[in-house]
Design a protein around this motif. Structure first.
Motif, mmCIF file in Angstrom:
data_model
loop_
_atom_site.group_PDB
_atom_site.id
_atom_site.type_symbol
_atom_site.label_atom_id
_atom_site.label_comp_id
_atom_site.label_asym_id
_atom_site.label_seq_id
_atom_site.Cartn_x
_atom_site.Cartn_y
_atom_site.Cartn_z
ATOM 1 N N ALA A 141 -14.974 -14.075 -5.620
ATOM 2 C CA ALA A 141 -15.203 -13.117 -6.699
ATOM 3 C C ALA A 141 -16.045 -11.942 -6.199
ATOM 4 O O ALA A 141 -15.810 -10.789 -6.567
ATOM 5 C CB ALA A 141 -15.883 -13.795 -7.881
ATOM 6 N N SER A 142 -17.013 -12.243 -5.337
ATOM 7 C CA SER A 142 -17.848 -11.189 -4.761
ATOM 8 C C SER A 142 -17.009 -10.275 -3.869
ATOM 9 O O SER A 142 -17.183 -9.052 -3.873
ATOM 10 C CB SER A 142 -18.986 -11.812 -3.953
ATOM 11 N N TYR A 143 -16.068 -10.866 -3.123
ATOM 12 C CA TYR A 143 -15.191 -10.094 -2.230
ATOM 13 C C TYR A 143 -14.336 -9.091 -3.002
ATOM 14 O O TYR A 143 -14.042 -8.003 -2.508
ATOM 15 C CB TYR A 143 -14.297 -11.052 -1.450
ATOM 16 N N ARG B 142 0.828 -1.210 0.000
ATOM 17 C CA ARG B 142 0.000 0.000 0.000
ATOM 18 C C ARG B 142 0.860 1.258 0.000
ATOM 19 O O ARG B 142 0.519 2.251 -0.657
ATOM 20 C CB ARG B 142 -0.952 -0.015 1.201
ATOM 21 N N TYR B 143 1.969 1.208 0.727
ATOM 22 C CA TYR B 143 2.871 2.361 0.729
ATOM 23 C C TYR B 143 3.509 2.529 -0.648
ATOM 24 O O TYR B 143 3.607 3.651 -1.162
ATOM 25 C CB TYR B 143 3.950 2.187 1.792
ATOM 26 N N ARG B 144 3.926 1.415 -1.252
ATOM 27 C CA ARG B 144 4.506 1.465 -2.598
ATOM 28 C C ARG B 144 3.485 2.016 -3.595
ATOM 29 O O ARG B 144 3.828 2.800 -4.490
ATOM 30 C CB ARG B 144 4.959 0.060 -3.016
ATOM 31 N N HIS B 145 2.234 1.639 -3.430
ATOM 32 C CA HIS B 145 1.169 2.129 -4.305
ATOM 33 C C HIS B 145 0.982 3.633 -4.138
ATOM 34 O O HIS B 145 0.808 4.368 -5.121
ATOM 35 C CB HIS B 145 -0.134 1.391 -3.985
ATOM 36 N N SER B 146 1.044 4.104 -2.903
ATOM 37 C CA SER B 146 0.882 5.547 -2.641
ATOM 38 C C SER B 146 2.055 6.329 -3.238
ATOM 39 O O SER B 146 1.876 7.456 -3.709
ATOM 40 C CB SER B 146 0.776 5.810 -1.139
ATOM 41 N N LEU B 147 3.249 5.728 -3.226
ATOM 42 C CA LEU B 147 4.402 6.382 -3.844
ATOM 43 C C LEU B 147 4.199 6.518 -5.349
ATOM 44 O O LEU B 147 4.562 7.535 -5.946
ATOM 45 C CB LEU B 147 5.686 5.579 -3.561
ATOM 46 N N HIS C 100 -16.800 -3.065 -3.325
ATOM 47 C CA HIS C 100 -16.757 -3.236 -1.880
ATOM 48 C C HIS C 100 -15.377 -3.630 -1.382
ATOM 49 O O HIS C 100 -15.034 -3.397 -0.237
ATOM 50 C CB HIS C 100 -17.772 -4.315 -1.448
ATOM 51 N N ALA C 101 -14.595 -4.251 -2.243
ATOM 52 C CA ALA C 101 -13.301 -4.799 -1.832
ATOM 53 C C ALA C 101 -12.235 -3.717 -1.728
ATOM 54 O O ALA C 101 -12.445 -2.576 -2.157
ATOM 55 C CB ALA C 101 -12.861 -5.859 -2.835
ATOM 56 N N PRO C 102 -11.060 -4.069 -1.193
ATOM 57 C CA PRO C 102 -9.941 -3.112 -1.177
ATOM 58 C C PRO C 102 -9.647 -2.627 -2.592
ATOM 59 O O PRO C 102 -9.548 -3.436 -3.515
ATOM 60 C CB PRO C 102 -8.784 -3.945 -0.617
ATOM 61 N N SER C 103 -9.492 -1.339 -2.766
ATOM 62 C CA SER C 103 -9.300 -0.773 -4.101
ATOM 63 C C SER C 103 -8.018 -1.276 -4.763
ATOM 64 O O SER C 103 -7.959 -1.422 -5.982
ATOM 65 C CB SER C 103 -9.275 0.755 -4.031
ATOM 66 N N ILE C 104 -6.994 -1.575 -3.952
ATOM 67 C CA ILE C 104 -5.735 -2.053 -4.520
ATOM 68 C C ILE C 104 -5.912 -3.432 -5.143
ATOM 69 O O ILE C 104 -5.333 -3.731 -6.188
ATOM 70 C CB ILE C 104 -4.621 -2.086 -3.447
ATOM 71 N N LEU C 105 -6.724 -4.279 -4.525
ATOM 72 C CA LEU C 105 -6.988 -5.605 -5.090
ATOM 73 C C LEU C 105 -7.680 -5.471 -6.439
ATOM 74 O O LEU C 105 -7.304 -6.136 -7.413
ATOM 75 C CB LEU C 105 -7.847 -6.432 -4.124
ATOM 76 N N ARG C 106 -8.685 -4.604 -6.522
ATOM 77 C CA ARG C 106 -9.377 -4.376 -7.808
ATOM 78 C C ARG C 106 -8.408 -3.811 -8.835
ATOM 79 O O ARG C 106 -8.452 -4.174 -10.011
ATOM 80 C CB ARG C 106 -10.550 -3.401 -7.627
ATOM 81 N N PHE C 107 -7.535 -2.904 -8.383
ATOM 82 C CA PHE C 107 -6.564 -2.288 -9.285
ATOM 83 C C PHE C 107 -5.681 -3.348 -9.928
ATOM 84 O O PHE C 107 -5.518 -3.386 -11.153
ATOM 85 C CB PHE C 107 -5.706 -1.286 -8.509
ATOM 86 N N GLU D 9 -3.871 -8.720 0.143
ATOM 87 C CA GLU D 9 -5.260 -8.265 0.265
ATOM 88 C C GLU D 9 -6.230 -9.443 0.413
ATOM 89 O O GLU D 9 -7.334 -9.282 0.936
ATOM 90 C CB GLU D 9 -5.656 -7.423 -0.950
ATOM 91 N N ILE D 10 -5.797 -10.625 -0.033
ATOM 92 C CA ILE D 10 -6.633 -11.821 0.100
ATOM 93 C C ILE D 10 -6.448 -12.443 1.475
ATOM 94 O O ILE D 10 -7.404 -12.779 2.162
ATOM 95 C CB ILE D 10 -6.284 -12.866 -0.988
ATOM 96 N N GLY D 11 -5.182 -12.620 1.868
ATOM 97 C CA GLY D 11 -4.900 -13.289 3.134
ATOM 98 C C GLY D 11 -5.130 -14.788 3.010
ATOM 99 O O GLY D 11 -4.765 -15.402 2.012
#
Length: 249
Positions: free
Chosen positions: A141-143, A20-25, A165-172, A127-129
């Motif tokens: 898939a719904s997650y 997430r930090y790398r994504h923000s960078l 609904h899911a974490p935006s980074i996972l969708r990205f 993001e999945i764990g």
């Protein structure tokens, strides 16, 4: 009704924080680059280099300093320094992610999919764990938030926009990778062309299929087999080299 709250493991949480930090960078870097583009464009300066911020591009920018007034030269220099510093921070995070990827079996499984490198694999995995927390691939898939909303209109069921609904980074990551697997993987390309013929260009559906594929792989501990294109071994093999090289930068 009570829902079980998922608490990720310490390792998963660590990877998630780094990704997430790398994504923000990356977002910060894009913002700085856009400001430079806007500044140069206001003076009618167009950088012709393929990579405006590579060696050739920076040389072009340097050659156009005289076209800017005093204050804007200060601003431009400051923005370029910011970009340089952001790239240093990115490399440090990428070194840590590379080390993690080498020693994590789930991340290496994800890397068997064309288009998924150690960075995106770390992002998806974190993001999945624990995949076992999802009952089936439909639940997973719904997650992801890629499933379209449904609502009734008379006797019809109408599909709307994706739920998000899911974490935006996972969708990205899933959306970005779906573009690559369509281009380089026969299996996904065939599915996509079939969808295009029936429904038009619905790339989000490929992202859903990709998510379901990932679920099956992690659940069964099996890699993605692509007889047409297999570069996974190379990806994993070069990671130690990548780590050493980045550490020297």
């Amino acid at each position: 009704m009570h829902y079980e709250v998922y608490i990720p493991s310490g390792e998963t949480e660590n990877i998630r924080s780094l990704v997430r930090y790398r994504h923000s960078l990356g977002e910060e870097l894009t913002l700085k680059k856009n400001k430079i583009h806007a500044l140069l464009t206001s003076y009618g300066v167009i950088i012709k280099a393929t990579d405006p911020f590579g060696k050739k591009g920076l040389k072009e920018i340097e050659n156009n300093y005289s076209n800017l007034n005093y204050s804007d030269r200060i601003v431009l220099r400051s923005l370029l320094n910011d970009i340089s510093f952001i790239k240093i921070r990115e490399r440090k995070i990428e070194v840590e992610l590379s080390k993690i990827a080498v020693n994590n079996s789930n991340i290496k499984l994800l890397m068997t999919i064309p288009g998924i490198n150690y960075h995106s694999a770390c992002g998806i995995y974190s993001e999945i764990g624990d995949i076992s927390r999802f009952k089936n691939r439909e639940k997973f898939a719904s997650y992801t938030g890629l499933i379209p909303k449904e609502y009734s209109s008379g006797e019809r069921v109408v599909k709307g926009h994706i739920t998000k609904h899911a974490p935006s980074i996972l969708r990205f990551f899933l959306t970005e990778i779906s573009h690559i697997v369509i281009k380089y993987t026969k299996k996904f390309r065939s599915k996509y062309l079939s969808i295009v013929r029936r429904l038009g260009k619905k790339r989000s559906i490929i992202a859903i299929i990709l998510a379901e594929t990932i679920f099956t792989m992690l659940k069964n501990k099996t890699g993605y087999i692509d007889y047409e294109r297999d570069k996974t071994g190379l990806k994993i093999l070069i990671m130690p080299i990548l780590i050493d090289w980045k550490a020297l930068q």
